[in-house]
Design a protein around this motif. Structure first.
Motif, PDB file in Angstrom:
ATOM      1  N   SER A 124      -9.496  19.944   7.465  1.00 23.39           N
ATOM      2  CA  SER A 124      -9.323  20.160   8.906  1.00 23.39           C
ATOM      3  C   SER A 124     -10.579  20.702   9.567  1.00 23.39           C
ATOM      4  N   GLU A 125     -11.462  21.336   8.787  1.00 23.85           N
ATOM      5  CA  GLU A 125     -12.703  21.890   9.341  1.00 23.85           C
ATOM      6  C   GLU A 125     -13.897  20.967   9.088  1.00 23.85           C
ATOM      7  N   GLY A 126     -13.630  19.774   8.588  1.00 22.81           N
ATOM      8  CA  GLY A 126     -14.707  18.823   8.355  1.00 22.81           C
ATOM      9  C   GLY A 126     -15.455  19.098   7.072  1.00 22.81           C
ATOM     10  N   GLY A 127     -16.791  18.994   7.148  1.00 22.42           N
ATOM     11  CA  GLY A 127     -17.603  19.216   5.962  1.00 22.42           C
ATOM     12  C   GLY A 127     -18.701  18.183   5.835  1.00 22.42           C
ATOM     13  N   THR A 128     -19.297  18.118   4.665  1.00 20.21           N
ATOM     14  CA  THR A 128     -20.449  17.239   4.463  1.00 20.21           C
ATOM     15  C   THR A 128     -20.102  15.761   4.637  1.00 20.21           C
ATOM     16  N   HIS A 129     -18.876  15.362   4.303  1.00 17.07           N
ATOM     17  CA  HIS A 129     -18.507  13.943   4.433  1.00 17.07           C
ATOM     18  C   HIS A 129     -18.413  13.522   5.897  1.00 17.07           C
ATOM     19  N   THR A 130     -17.851  14.368   6.755  1.00 17.88           N
ATOM     20  CA  THR A 130     -17.752  13.998   8.173  1.00 17.88           C
ATOM     21  C   THR A 130     -19.110  14.123   8.873  1.00 17.88           C
ATOM     22  N   LEU A 131     -19.947  15.062   8.416  1.00 13.17           N
ATOM     23  CA  LEU A 131     -21.307  15.129   8.958  1.00 13.17           C
ATOM     24  C   LEU A 131     -22.088  13.862   8.594  1.00 13.17           C
ATOM     25  N   GLY A 132     -21.925  13.420   7.362  1.00 10.31           N
ATOM     26  CA  GLY A 132     -22.582  12.193   6.939  1.00 10.31           C
ATOM     27  C   GLY A 132     -22.073  10.986   7.708  1.00 10.31           C
ATOM     28  N   PHE A 133     -20.780  10.973   7.999  1.00 11.07           N
ATOM     29  CA  PHE A 133     -20.209   9.882   8.789  1.00 11.07           C
ATOM     30  C   PHE A 133     -20.865   9.810  10.162  1.00 11.07           C
ATOM     31  N   ARG A 134     -20.997  10.939  10.826  1.00  8.80           N
ATOM     32  CA  ARG A 134     -21.607  10.949  12.170  1.00  8.80           C
ATOM     33  C   ARG A 134     -23.083  10.570  12.118  1.00  8.80           C
ATOM     34  N   ASP A 135     -23.788  11.012  11.068  1.00  2.74           N
ATOM     35  CA  ASP A 135     -25.194  10.634  10.927  1.00  2.74           C
ATOM     36  C   ASP A 135     -25.338   9.122  10.752  1.00  2.74           C
ATOM     37  N   GLY A 136     -24.510   8.545   9.880  1.00  4.14           N
ATOM     38  CA  GLY A 136     -24.576   7.104   9.640  1.00  4.14           C
ATOM     39  C   GLY A 136     -24.182   6.298  10.857  1.00  4.14           C
ATOM     40  N   LEU A 137     -23.193   6.789  11.582  1.00  2.80           N
ATOM     41  CA  LEU A 137     -22.729   6.124  12.796  1.00  2.80           C
ATOM     42  C   LEU A 137     -23.840   6.085  13.839  1.00  2.80           C
ATOM     43  N   ALA A 138     -24.480   7.228  14.073  1.00  3.34           N
ATOM     44  CA  ALA A 138     -25.550   7.306  15.065  1.00  3.34           C
ATOM     45  C   ALA A 138     -26.730   6.423  14.657  1.00  3.34           C
ATOM     46  N   VAL A 176     -22.143   9.091   2.215  1.00  2.00           N
ATOM     47  CA  VAL A 176     -21.342   8.625   3.344  1.00  2.00           C
ATOM     48  C   VAL A 176     -22.246   8.099   4.454  1.00  2.00           C
ATOM     49  N   ALA A 177     -23.323   8.816   4.760  1.00  2.00           N
ATOM     50  CA  ALA A 177     -24.240   8.383   5.821  1.00  2.00           C
ATOM     51  C   ALA A 177     -24.830   7.014   5.500  1.00  2.00           C
ATOM     52  N   GLU A 178     -25.268   6.823   4.269  1.00  2.00           N
ATOM     53  CA  GLU A 178     -25.859   5.541   3.871  1.00  2.00           C
ATOM     54  C   GLU A 178     -24.832   4.414   3.923  1.00  2.00           C
ATOM     55  N   THR A 179     -23.622   4.696   3.444  1.00  2.00           N
ATOM     56  CA  THR A 179     -22.568   3.680   3.437  1.00  2.00           C
ATOM     57  C   THR A 179     -22.222   3.243   4.861  1.00  2.00           C
ATOM     58  N   VAL A 180     -22.039   4.204   5.758  1.00  2.00           N
ATOM     59  CA  VAL A 180     -21.671   3.891   7.140  1.00  2.00           C
ATOM     60  C   VAL A 180     -22.804   3.146   7.843  1.00  2.00           C
ATOM     61  N   ARG A 181     -24.026   3.626   7.709  1.00  2.00           N
ATOM     62  CA  ARG A 181     -25.162   2.970   8.359  1.00  2.00           C
ATOM     63  C   ARG A 181     -25.301   1.510   7.908  1.00  2.00           C
ATOM     64  N   GLU A 182     -25.199   1.284   6.615  1.00  2.00           N
ATOM     65  CA  GLU A 182     -25.387  -0.067   6.089  1.00  2.00           C
ATOM     66  C   GLU A 182     -24.251  -1.000   6.479  1.00  2.00           C
ATOM     67  N   HIS A 183     -23.017  -0.569   6.286  1.00  2.00           N
ATOM     68  CA  HIS A 183     -21.876  -1.453   6.545  1.00  2.00           C
ATOM     69  C   HIS A 183     -21.637  -1.668   8.031  1.00  2.00           C
ATOM     70  N   LEU A 184     -21.794  -0.625   8.833  1.00  2.00           N
ATOM     71  CA  LEU A 184     -21.603  -0.799  10.273  1.00  2.00           C
ATOM     72  C   LEU A 184     -22.723  -1.668  10.847  1.00  2.00           C
ATOM     73  N   GLY A 185     -23.943  -1.478  10.361  1.00  2.00           N
ATOM     74  CA  GLY A 185     -25.044  -2.328  10.809  1.00  2.00           C
ATOM     75  C   GLY A 185     -24.787  -3.792  10.501  1.00  2.00           C
ATOM     76  N   ARG A 186     -24.235  -4.068   9.321  1.00  2.00           N
ATOM     77  CA  ARG A 186     -23.907  -5.446   8.954  1.00  2.00           C
ATOM     78  C   ARG A 186     -22.787  -5.982   9.838  1.00  2.00           C
ATOM     79  N   TRP A 187     -21.812  -5.125  10.134  1.00  2.00           N
ATOM     80  CA  TRP A 187     -20.694  -5.558  10.999  1.00  2.00           C
ATOM     81  C   TRP A 187     -21.225  -5.929  12.380  1.00  2.00           C
ATOM     82  N   PHE A 188     -22.136  -5.147  12.920  1.00  2.00           N
ATOM     83  CA  PHE A 188     -22.753  -5.472  14.209  1.00  2.00           C
ATOM     84  C   PHE A 188     -23.451  -6.832  14.161  1.00  2.00           C
ATOM     85  N   GLU A 189     -24.176  -7.103  13.093  1.00  2.00           N
ATOM     86  CA  GLU A 189     -24.909  -8.361  12.979  1.00  2.00           C
ATOM     87  C   GLU A 189     -23.969  -9.554  12.901  1.00  2.00           C
ATOM     88  N   GLU A 190     -22.858  -9.392  12.191  1.00  2.00           N
ATOM     89  CA  GLU A 190     -21.952 -10.520  11.958  1.00  2.00           C
ATOM     90  C   GLU A 190     -20.998 -10.764  13.121  1.00  2.00           C
TER      91      GLU A 190
END
Length: 380
Positions: A280-294, A353-367
């Motif tokens: 409920s207070e987040g943590g390193t996984h949600t911080l990584g998610f926001r980094d990868g998203l941005a 998490v940051a690397e996974t989100v950045r890579e997969h979301l970037g690919r989704w944008f391209e496709e």
């Protein structure tokens, strides 16, 4: 302070162990003697059965609130080993019910965490006025009875068994708990959440306490967190893009499972989980998610010249407007900050998490250029 008042030696120390310690200080083991404590009572037993499914040795778990106030948790696994029968292959029945921290390794990434303390069924046994264990294993049915954590007799072979599995039926001790009334909706919500986060789970919840009006629910979601986001986003208004974006990756640090969708709402709904435990207070996984998203959104915007060299990057707060997401990580050794496990602390989770989100979301944008323009365009 007088000399007499200050005298204190080892003879005045009382050491409590096992079930006696649990019954003396129940709040230390289940959090409270109210509804919260009852919840942990059930999940100390259910965790073992649910992990049997996730480890592939069982296919289903059934949890039932009985008319007499008891709870029954049953699985169709191989059956807990019975020491009296000479079974091997894991903690035996009596060990499981009388010693803490036995059963599946809760530190493994392929097992879930449902209780706040992960001490096992021995806590439930100690705080129950009565517990009956039934094991169906290798063609024989074994039964053992306990009262307030103490075995009334050794396990007894009662005849041939139909199928295999373990059933634990218990009744919370009314002398310890302020209430023994289980709230169906609380368990319904948590079991649904667990089934979303673990697509292999198949679990049912049945309430037999109202005569003639039993109710039941079954939880199984093969699409996992993708379905979870679709349900969470149903209240967020019209979707900006029709497809729920979902991806999963197995890394040396963690298994990363993410789903997200933007809506016309301005509210951000991001839910994080570590080994199926809500953070409920987040943590390193949600911080990584926001980094990868941005990183993915800004890279797309600059490649398409939607942002100029003079423009600042879009902030994670701006990108998060209208976002509904589930970020689930499963680690070999999750490290939680705080006694209630509200925040994940594993540094490696942020990077993977940051690397996974950045890579997969970037690919989704391209496709999907049309959907990508609809998403990124709303931030500009």
């Amino acid at each position: 302070m007088g000399e007499e008042a200050s005298e204190y030696d080892a003879s005045q120390i009382t050491v409590l162990e096992g079930r006696h310690a649990i019954r003396k200080r129940p709040g230390m083991y289940v959090g409270s003697t109210g509804e919260r404590g009852l919840r942990h009572m059930v999940f100390y037993v259910a965790d073992r059965a649910l992990n049997e499914v996730l480890l592939g040795s069982a296919t289903r778990v059934d949890i039932t609130f009985l008319a007499d106030g008891g709870v029954r948790v049953a699985d169709d696994g191989p059956g807990v080993p019975v020491e009296a029968a000479g079974h091997t292959g894991g903690p035996g029945l009596e060990t499981l019910l009388t010693h803490p921290l036995t059963g599946p390794d809760t530190g493994g990434r392929h097992t879930l965490i449902s209780g706040a303390f992960s001490l096992g069924p021995c806590v439930t046994n100690a705080l129950s006025s009565r517990l009956t264990a039934e094991v169906r294993r290798e063609g024989t049915r074994w039964v053992q009875e306990y009262a307030r954590g103490a075995a009334l007799a050794p396990p007894t072979a009662t005849g041939p068994a139909s199928g295999s599995g373990t059933t634990l039926t218990f009744r919370p001790d009314a002398g310890i708990f302020r209430t023994t009334e289980f709230v169906f909706g609380v368990f319904e919500e948590r079991l649904r959440e667990l089934a979303f986060l673990n697509r292999d789970l198949d679990v049912s919840l049945t309430d037999e306490r109202v005569a003639g009006e039993p109710r039941s629910a079954r939880f199984r979601f093969p699409d996992g967190v993708r379905e979870f986001v679709a349900v969470l986003g149903a209240e967020a208004g019209a979707a900006v893009h029709p497809e729920v974006i979902a991806f999963e990756r197995e890394t040396p640090a963690a298994t990363v499972d993410v789903a997200l969708r933007w809506s016309a709402s301005r509210e951000e709904r991001v839910r994080g989980f570590a080994n199926s435990w809500p953070t409920s207070e987040g943590g390193t996984h949600t911080l990584g998610f926001r980094d990868g998203l941005a990183a993915a959104v800004n890279a797309y915007a600059r490649e398409r010249r939607l942002l100029t060299a003079a423009d600042p990057d879009l902030s994670p707060e701006r990108i998060g407007e209208g976002l509904t997401a589930v970020v689930s990580v499963k680690l070999d050794r999750p490290e939680f900050l705080g006694a209630t496990r509200g925040r994940l602390g594993n540094p490696a989770a942020l990077l993977c998490v940051a690397e996974t989100v950045r890579e997969h979301l970037g690919r989704w944008f391209e496709e999907r250029p049309e959907q990508a323009r609809a998403v990124v365009g709303r931030f500009l």
